[in-house]
Motif scaffolding. Structure first.
Motif, PDB file in Angstrom:
ATOM      1  N   SER A 193       0.878  -1.125  -0.019  1.00 27.12           N
ATOM      2  CA  SER A 193       0.059  -0.004  -0.070  1.00 27.12           C
ATOM      3  C   SER A 193       0.943   1.302  -0.029  1.00 27.12           C
ATOM      4  CB  SER A 193      -1.044   0.041   1.018  1.00 27.12           C
ATOM      5  OG  SER A 193      -0.265  -0.138   2.595  1.00 27.12           O
ATOM      6  N   TRP A 234       6.412   2.022  -0.742  1.00 28.80           N
ATOM      7  CA  TRP A 234       5.034   1.175  -0.357  1.00 28.80           C
ATOM      8  C   TRP A 234       5.286   0.241   0.751  1.00 28.80           C
ATOM      9  CZ3 TRP A 234       1.446   1.963  -4.491  1.00 28.80           C
ATOM     10  CH2 TRP A 234       1.853   2.587  -5.652  1.00 28.80           C
ATOM     11  N   ASN A 272       2.240  -4.706   3.825  1.00 31.48           N
ATOM     12  CA  ASN A 272       1.421  -5.091   4.808  1.00 31.48           C
ATOM     13  C   ASN A 272       1.344  -6.208   5.529  1.00 31.48           C
ATOM     14  OD1 ASN A 272      -0.140  -2.644   3.690  1.00 31.48           O
ATOM     15  ND2 ASN A 272      -1.112  -4.158   2.064  1.00 31.48           N
TER      16      ASN A 272
END
Length: 893
Positions: free
Chosen positions: A12, A634, A637
């Motif tokens: 993300s 990024w 996660n």
């Protein structure tokens, strides 16, 4: 599962590094409470706020749907124009007002008390009421006669606005009464800048011809003129700390300093920026000048030296051209090295921008470059195409080696010194040969930091000593490959060197002895290679858009990944070597799982990624993209949440994820809002029994069933030495029933007429478990009985089983029902461990009584038969697995 709508499961967007400024002028703000100046710069679709004291970033605004075209600010709000709309931001982050009404793109903004003045490309001026978002006044100009190019509010002129035009004339308007007060004829050149001077009534006018006019608008009188020879005036500012100095910006990056008393140029600050000066502002009552430009730089200059020249106090610099190669520098993952098309090598910190470092521009002669400047350096080197770094000996000598576009020579760089290194590595054996267009194509540094391996477009591979710069050895009799070398790498122990070439060959060499150990042909021409030293896996990107994984230990291709629809630009491994992440020209970033050999994540970006680097700690993936100046992070996660990774189907269609710091359109937001429930990947919940043929355990703690046969020993060990003593003042507790599941005791209420004689029938009351066993004889359903036993503790289970005997008030039929319950558990193949434990305790307590009862013996034989069948199937499966494991451990595969 609609993971396609979710985008990426693993990554993300986090934030962007190295974006500081663009072609728009900065805005200066003063915070009365903090007593501090802040500078606001536009960066694409958002703006950044920095404190002037340390140039530390204070806030990043929420992104807008389009790039910002104009920026302005007042005491409370920051205004950003994008397209035909204007947004007002509070606290430098959140949009609080949006002004709609322009029919063309807005390009000029001016806050004016409680109003905001905006000008669009159609030459329409709208004055807005800031609080209500209503239009207060609208003025339309004829483009042919007066095209607004600049505007300002003259100090002390109530409700007056001065407009400048591309035709050269100026107009003074009273916006309250909507009247044109005066028209100034101009000076025959387009007005580019209007700026209030330190004197009332006097305005500084910058023209496209390079002229700077000091004009008294009260008497329509020109006080003085200056001529700038560097082109149109892009910005003006005046010192307010007692020195009559004016600064002017130019399109080529020079700044001129003019003395208004002596009416002359006193100093030139050449090459303050490599592009046009977008904005310059003197701080109020301080000898500080803030400048920004389209070269992605903010600089603060201080005027504290003799001669009136400014020296650079602090700065924030990013790439002025898109980066081409990024790599994490060390194992901490806090520094990212980035080589850009502007020819510079820079280091960006993921922790704080104060740790950023620019290693400068490559040059053949650093001494001349310092004297002449980078722009005038005739010996500066072209952009870096690829580089390698190692931190093992960085404090002793250079730890970075780089290839330059079209150059045979490779350069070394020193991170700690922040500059180019001492060596220029070039093979002497090619000097005598007239080989045209030979250049370095691939580099690597050994893990010890002592040697650099360089591959050339001619097929040669050379090894150099990083400390001395001397040539050590080369591979092959003459050439290692017959075509250009596309990738070189050295393993972690300096035992093997692997190279891939355009001749479709992969070769493994002994690092020291130069002996060729292995050659393998590839199905297509390789484009690049990437080695994960810890696992010994070599990824090879081919021109047919596929990726092959070579195991250096067995020297075999162990995985083949296909599915990319464009050239593979870069690859990177995760720290544990489980994932390979690839970026290709089809704008996708794909994550391949090596153990399963499948694609587990894929997402699209707006601009194709040209380089990738996974942090050695695994927390961030860094990427650089086509036509973007920043390095984008990024977050991973899987480090902070449970992520279920599944192989993606062959027809999987990825969706676009916006780059960090950008904003999706409203339609996209609405679609995501509608599909938010369907986009969540359902967490896998294991069923109670995977298959009816498999034996399933109860998953209860061992203490609940393992010690049932040894309760008497445990009780003897835990027997208290002294009787428990009640505390003097015991706290109040609600009485509970003993057991593993907390239950409150029913209140003991006595009516006045109720007898207090003990009812002996209560002592012989049957337990819930006993009653369920009785009922199960008729219904033949034992699920509730098993469920109840699972909730009891070891002592309670023993008590229940003892109570089944006729001596304790039980019955033979109930004991028979218990044995049937055990048979049903064995037949269902669930709670296998509990069945064994309960049966063992039951036999220990009632073995002699069972032997005397024919009904119980018959039922016990049935249980024994079920138990033997179950155990035989389990033993067969265990033997098969043990045999397979023994074969895998001993056989040569």
């Amino acid at each position: 599962m609609s993971a396609g709508k979710k985008g990426s499961t693993i990554f993300s967007g986090f934030r962007a590094l190295g974006n500081y400024s663009n072609h728009l002028a900065h805005v200066l703000r003063f915070h009365k409470k903090h007593r501090e100046f802040y500078v606001v710069t536009a960066v694409g679709q958002c703006f950044h706020t920095y404190n002037v004291k340390k140039l530390g970033i204070v806030a990043v605004s929420n992104a807008l749907p389009e790039d910002i075209s104009s920026l302005a600010a007042d005491r409370m709000l920051v205004y950003a124009a994008y397209g035909k709309l204007i947004s007002a931001f509070a606290k430098s982050k959140e949009v609080v007002n949006t002004y709609k009404g322009h029919q063309a793109d807005v390009h000029l903004l001016l806050p004016f008390g409680d109003h905001l003045i905006s000008v669009d490309k159609d030459n329409v001026v709208i004055i807005w009421d800031i609080a209500s978002e209503d239009t207060y006044l609208q003025i339309s100009y004829d483009k042919a006669s007066f095209e607004v190019s600049a505007l300002m509010h003259p100090s002390t002129y109530l409700n007056k606005i001065l407009f400048g035009s591309s035709q050269g004339s100026l107009q003074l308007w009273n916006i309250k009464s909507n009247k044109l007060l005066f028209t100034f004829p101009g000076w025959g050149s387009a007005v580019t800048v209007l700026q209030q001077t330190t004197a009332v009534d006097v305005v500084g006018v910058g023209l496209a011809s390079g002229q700077i006019i000091m004009h008294n608008i009260r008497f329509d009188e020109t006080l003085m003129k200056f001529q700038q020879d560097w082109g149109p005036v892009t910005a003006l500012s005046f010192r307010t700390d007692g020195h009559p100095i004016m600064a002017s910006g130019s399109p080529i990056g020079h700044i001129g300093l003019w003395d208004l008393e002596e009416k002359k140029l006193v100093c030139q600050m050449r090459d303050a920026h490599t592009t046009a000066i977008a904005g310059l502002t003197f701080l109020q009552n301080e000898p500080l000048l803030i400048t920004n430009g389209a070269d992605n730089a903010i600089r603060v200059w201080i005027f504290d030296v003799a001669g009136g020249d400014g020296r650079l106090l602090r700065h924030r610099i990013g790439h002025s051209a898109p980066p081409t190669k990024i790599r994490h520098r060390d194992q901490s993952g806090s520094q990212i090295l980035s080589a850009g098309q502007d020819g510079t090598l820079q280091s960006f910190s993921t922790v704080h921008e104060k740790f950023n470092k620019s290693l400068g521009h490559g040059t053949l002669n650093k001494t001349k470059a310092k004297k002449k400047g980078v722009r005038n350096d005739t010996e500066k080197l072209p952009a870096i195409t690829t580089f390698a770094s190692e931190t093992a000996r960085q404090s002793d000598w250079d730890g970075i080696i780089a290839c330059h576009r079209g150059l045979l020579m490779t350069t070394t760089w020193n991170y700690q010194k922040g500059s180019m290194g001492a060596h220029r590595l070039e093979p002497e054996r090619l000097n005598g040969n007239l080989i045209a267009n030979v250049h370095a194509t691939a580099v690597d540094i050994t893990s010890c930091g002592n040697f650099a391996v360089i591959g050339l477009s001619s097929g040669h591979i050379d090894v150099y000593n990083m400390q001395s710069g001397f040539h050590q050895r080369y591979y092959g009799e003459d050439k290692a490959h017959t075509g250009p070398v596309r990738g070189v790498a050295v393993d972690a122990l300096n035992q093997l060197t692997v190279s891939v070439g355009a001749d479709r060959l992969l070769k493994i060499w002994k690092f020291k002895l130069k002996e060729l150990l292995h050659t393998d042909s590839l199905p297509a021409t390789p484009a690049s290679s990437q080695l994960h030293r810890d696992s010994g896996m070599l990824a090879i990107a081919l021109d047919n858009f596929s990726v092959h994984i070579l195991d250096m230990e067995t020297r075999r291709i162990v995985r083949k990944f296909s599915g990319n629809r464009g050239q593979i630009n870069d690859m990177t491994f995760s720290p544990d070597g489980r994932w390979l992440i690839t970026a290709s020209m089809d704008c996708t970033i794909r994550t391949w799982d090596l153990p399963s050999g499948s694609l587990v994540d894929c997402f699209l970006v707006d601009a194709a990624a040209v380089s990738l680097s996974m942090s050695p700690t695994g927390n961030f993936l860094a990427s650089s993209h086509v036509d973007t100046l920043g390095v984008y992070l990024w977050s991973n996660n899987t480090l902070c949440s449970m992520v279920s990774l599944r192989p993606l189907p062959a027809d999987y269609e990825p969706t676009v994820i916006m780059l960090p710091g950008t904003c999706p359109s409203k339609e996209t937001e609405e679609e995501e809002g509608i599909d938010i429930d369907s986009s969540e990947m359902a967490e896998y919940i294991s069923p109670a029994q995977l298959d009816e043929h498999l034996v399933t355990l109860s998953l209860l703690p061992d203490s609940r069933w393992k010690n049932l046969l040894h309760l008497d020993i445990i009780k003897k060990k835990n027997k208290p030495k002294e009787p428990p003593k009640l505390p003097k003042a015991a706290p109040f507790f609600i009485p509970t029933i003993p057991g593993l599941v907390p239950q409150f005791a029913q209140p003991n209420t006595h009516s006045e007429g109720q007898s207090k004689v003990v009812n002996l029938g209560v002592l012989a009351q049957k337990s819930t478990f006993y009653l369920q066993l009785e009922n199960a004889l008729d219904s033949n359903s034992y699920e509730e009985s098993v469920k109840l036993l699972r909730e009891l503790g070891p002592s309670a289970i023993e008590t229940e089983l003892r109570a089944l005997s006729p001596d304790m008030g039980g019955d033979v039929r109930v004991m028979q029902s218990f044995l049937k319950m055990i048979s049903s558990i064995l037949q269902s193949k669930r709670d296998f461990d509990l069945a064994q434990s309960y049966l063992a305790l039951f036999l220990k307590l009632h073995l002699r009584f069972i032997a005397d009862q024919p009904e119980l013996m018959e039922e016990a034989e049935s249980v024994s038969k079920n138990l033997e069948e179950t155990w035989m199937s389990m033993q067969m499966l265990l033997n098969q697995n043990i045999c397979l494991l023994s074969y895998i451990k001993s056989a040569l595969i």
